[in-house]
Structures are given as C-alpha cells and as structure tokens.
Design a protein around this motif. Structure first.
Motif, PDB file in Angstrom:
ATOM      1  N   GLY A   1      -6.471   2.804  -0.074  1.00 35.43           N
ATOM      2  CA  GLY A   1      -7.049   2.943  -1.262  1.00 35.43           C
ATOM      3  C   GLY A   1      -6.600   2.331  -2.474  1.00 35.43           C
ATOM      4  N   MET A   2      -5.442   1.658  -2.067  1.00 37.83           N
ATOM      5  CA  MET A   2      -4.616   1.033  -3.291  1.00 37.83           C
ATOM      6  C   MET A   2      -5.110  -0.373  -3.967  1.00 37.83           C
ATOM      7  SD  MET A   2      -0.793   2.084  -2.581  1.00 37.83           S
ATOM      8  CE  MET A   2      -0.185   1.980  -4.369  1.00 37.83           C
ATOM      9  N   HIS A   3      -4.983  -0.727  -5.190  1.00 34.57           N
ATOM     10  CA  HIS A   3      -5.387  -2.276  -5.304  1.00 34.57           C
ATOM     11  C   HIS A   3      -3.904  -2.887  -5.803  1.00 34.57           C
ATOM     12  CE1 HIS A   3      -5.896   0.519  -8.920  1.00 34.57           C
ATOM     13  NE2 HIS A   3      -5.393  -0.551  -9.579  1.00 34.57           N
ATOM     14  N   ALA A   4      -3.867  -4.060  -5.789  1.00 31.56           N
ATOM     15  CA  ALA A   4      -2.598  -4.726  -5.906  1.00 31.56           C
ATOM     16  C   ALA A   4      -2.579  -5.832  -6.925  1.00 31.56           C
ATOM     17  CB  ALA A   4      -1.911  -5.170  -4.723  1.00 31.56           C
ATOM     18  N   TRP A   5      -1.409  -6.024  -7.580  1.00 28.72           N
ATOM     19  CA  TRP A   5      -0.937  -7.311  -8.403  1.00 28.72           C
ATOM     20  C   TRP A   5       0.040  -7.920  -7.629  1.00 28.72           C
ATOM     21  CZ3 TRP A   5      -3.833  -8.992 -12.331  1.00 28.72           C
ATOM     22  CH2 TRP A   5      -5.017  -8.104 -13.201  1.00 28.72           C
TER      23      TRP A   5
END
Length: 323
Positions: free
Chosen positions: A166-170
């Motif tokens: 459930g993470m988001h990334a750059w």
C-alpha cells in the motif's frame, strides 16, 4: 580452444564452474584469506586470458601484470573494485551480469525495510537476552512514500513488492529516458525533490566519483522526520558519520544496511552500537540462486567474447573499446 580463466575468489558456483570444465578450460582461484597482492602475483606468473571478478580489488597494477588478458567480467554489476580505466587503456572490455541477482537484492531490501521499520532485530536480541521488550512504536508502511534513487531492475522489483503493502513511490534517476514506464511511480525532477517526499529512502545506484558521499548530512536532514533509510547499493554512497549522527538524534527512525563504507565492520564501528540499525554483511545478491545466475552469466560473457560471440554491448561498462 581452451583458455585460462582466473576467478578472484576461492570458488565459483557450480553453474559457472561446470561450464568452464565442460570446455576444458583451465580455472585458477584466489585462496581464502588472500587479497589483491595475490591476484597481481598470479597474473604476472600465469597466462590468464580472462578474469571473472568477484569482491577482491582488481588494481591497475594487476591488469598491467596480465600480459595475455583479453576480457574481464564482473560477477554481478558493481565494478567499483575493478580498475576499468586501466582495462580500457589496454582495450580490454569489462562486462557485467545485469539482472542476475536483482530478485535476491530486491528481497533483501524489502527484508531490511520490514526489519528496520518494525524493530524486528532489536526485539529478537532483547528476547534472547531474557527481556520481554515489547516495542510498540514500529512504523506501518501502508500509505507511506517510498523514494527510489536509481530505478534499475532491483528498484523496480522492490517497488512492486512495496505496492502490495500500500505504499506509493517517487523515482529519481537522471539516466532514465523521458517517458520511461515507472510502474505507477512518479518521477521526481531532482534529488532534493525526491528527498523531501521520501518517508522511506532506498538506494539503488553504483559507486562512482559522482555518487560517492551522495547522501550526506544535508540530504539526510532533507528527509521527513522519522524516515527510514535502506542501502543495498554501496556503502560509500552515504556519508557514514552523518548517518550515525542522524540515527543517534532520532531524525532518522531507522536504517537497514546490507553494505557499509568499511567492510568487514570492525569492533568499535559506531553502527554496531545503534539499536535502530539492521546490518547484514553485503549478502543481498548472495543467495544460491543469484550466485548461480551470476556465475553462469560471467562465464558466458568471457567465453562468448573469447570465442568470437561477444555479449551485448549494453552489458559492457566501457563499450568504447569494442569499436
């Protein structure tokens, strides 16, 4: 035609060793406990056609001593222990085995992230010492932002696993083509922009003159308060005293390090005294499956080149010598 191949380690995984033996090639190894000086002496004494480079340093003097040397292949992808400029000066290509250990390293990065975020190693040590220390301050990763410095195969595999959490990334990777598929991540325009968004920072870059010390005091201070740092790349890309200071102060919640500036770590290294660091001895790419793939890939590289069927130029770190 049989060749003489030097492996700069005491052994090679059977998947690679059997390929060499099947071709009748002569294989030399560096005994356990010996280092770069032994490599140089052996290269001066033996007609070595190819080198499969593992962790020991392959110095300019060693390359100069190898009068018959035609090709080098790294057992992996990081060539900071190979004097590539000295090889290039003699027209010797240096190949790597991209992707061979990517799954193994990505899984290690994920393991370090989970262990550091939930203080698993610290609680395990407490229990073994007879203390029922129930740390209840671990970080839940769902919803947190993952910053990836470098977006090669390892970073991509880690990101896919973190998506499931459930993470988001750059992503910050100046060598990534415009319009490249980011697998749902977002591209940061600069390292500074990435750092400001990275509640978890994971490093996936080679050690070069540009990346040495890339993450220093200013960069660590730019991370959100209580961030987690993961490094499965090279220890020297981090300013280690600055990292220790950030961990001691609590500015960083924790770090998971498979690689450090000093290897092996010696007694008294300040990292060993910190309870918010998870340490492993540079084994991210050292599962049996990864070792087999790297050995096989390195052997294919050198035998292909020597046999007139060189690997793809994209696997060569000094392609100018091929023209």
């Amino acid at each position: 035609m049989p060749y003489t191949v030097l492996v700069t380690a005491p052994t090679l995984a059977p998947a690679g060793r059997e390929l060499l033996e099947a071709g009748g090639h002569r294989v030399l190894y560096i005994p356990q406990g010996q280092g770069s000086a032994a490599i140089e002496q052996l290269l001066a004494a033996e007609p070595v056609d190819a080198i499969i480079s593992r962790t020991l340093e392959l110095t300019p003097n060693a390359i100069a001593a190898a009068r018959q040397l035609k090709v080098i292949s790294k057992h992996g992808v990081g060539v900071s222990n190979i004097a590539v400029e000295a090889a290039s000066a003699r027209g010797i290509p240096v190949y790597v085995t991209p992707g061979a250990n990517a799954q193994s390293v990505a899984e290690m990065a994920l393991g370090l992230l989970l262990a550091a975020s939930r203080r698993i190693a610290w609680m395990d040590a407490e229990l073994r010492q007879g203390r029922w220390s129930r740390a209840q301050d671990g970080l839940e990763l769902s919803g947190r932002s993952l910053g990836l410095v470098g977006f090669g195969q390892v970073a991509r595999k880690l990101w896919r696993a973190c998506q499931a959490l459930g993470m988001h990334a750059w992503v910050y990777d100046p060598f990534l083509p415009e319009g490249a598929d980011l697998d749902g991540a977002q591209r940061a325009p600069s390292l500074a922009a990435l750092l400001a968004r990275s509640q978890v920072l994971s490093l996936h870059i080679p050690l070069t003159a540009h990346t040495r010390g890339l993450i220093g005091a200013a960069e660590l201070a730019a991370l959100p308060e209580g961030a987690v740092l993961i490094n499965t790349a090279r220890g020297e890309v981090i300013d280690e005293p600055a990292l220790v200071a950030a961990l001691r102060s609590g500015a960083l919640y924790a770090a998971g390090l498979d690689t450090t500036a000093e290897e092996p770590l010696v007694a008294g290294n300040p990292l060993l005294a910190l309870g918010n660091v998870v340490l492993t001895p540079h084994v991210g790419g050292s599962t049996p499956a990864a070792l087999a793939a790297m050995a096989q890939g390195a052997v294919h590289n050198v035998l292909g080149f020597l046999g007139g069927q060189p690997p793809a130029a994209s696997a060569c770190v000094n392609p100018a010598v091929l023209s």
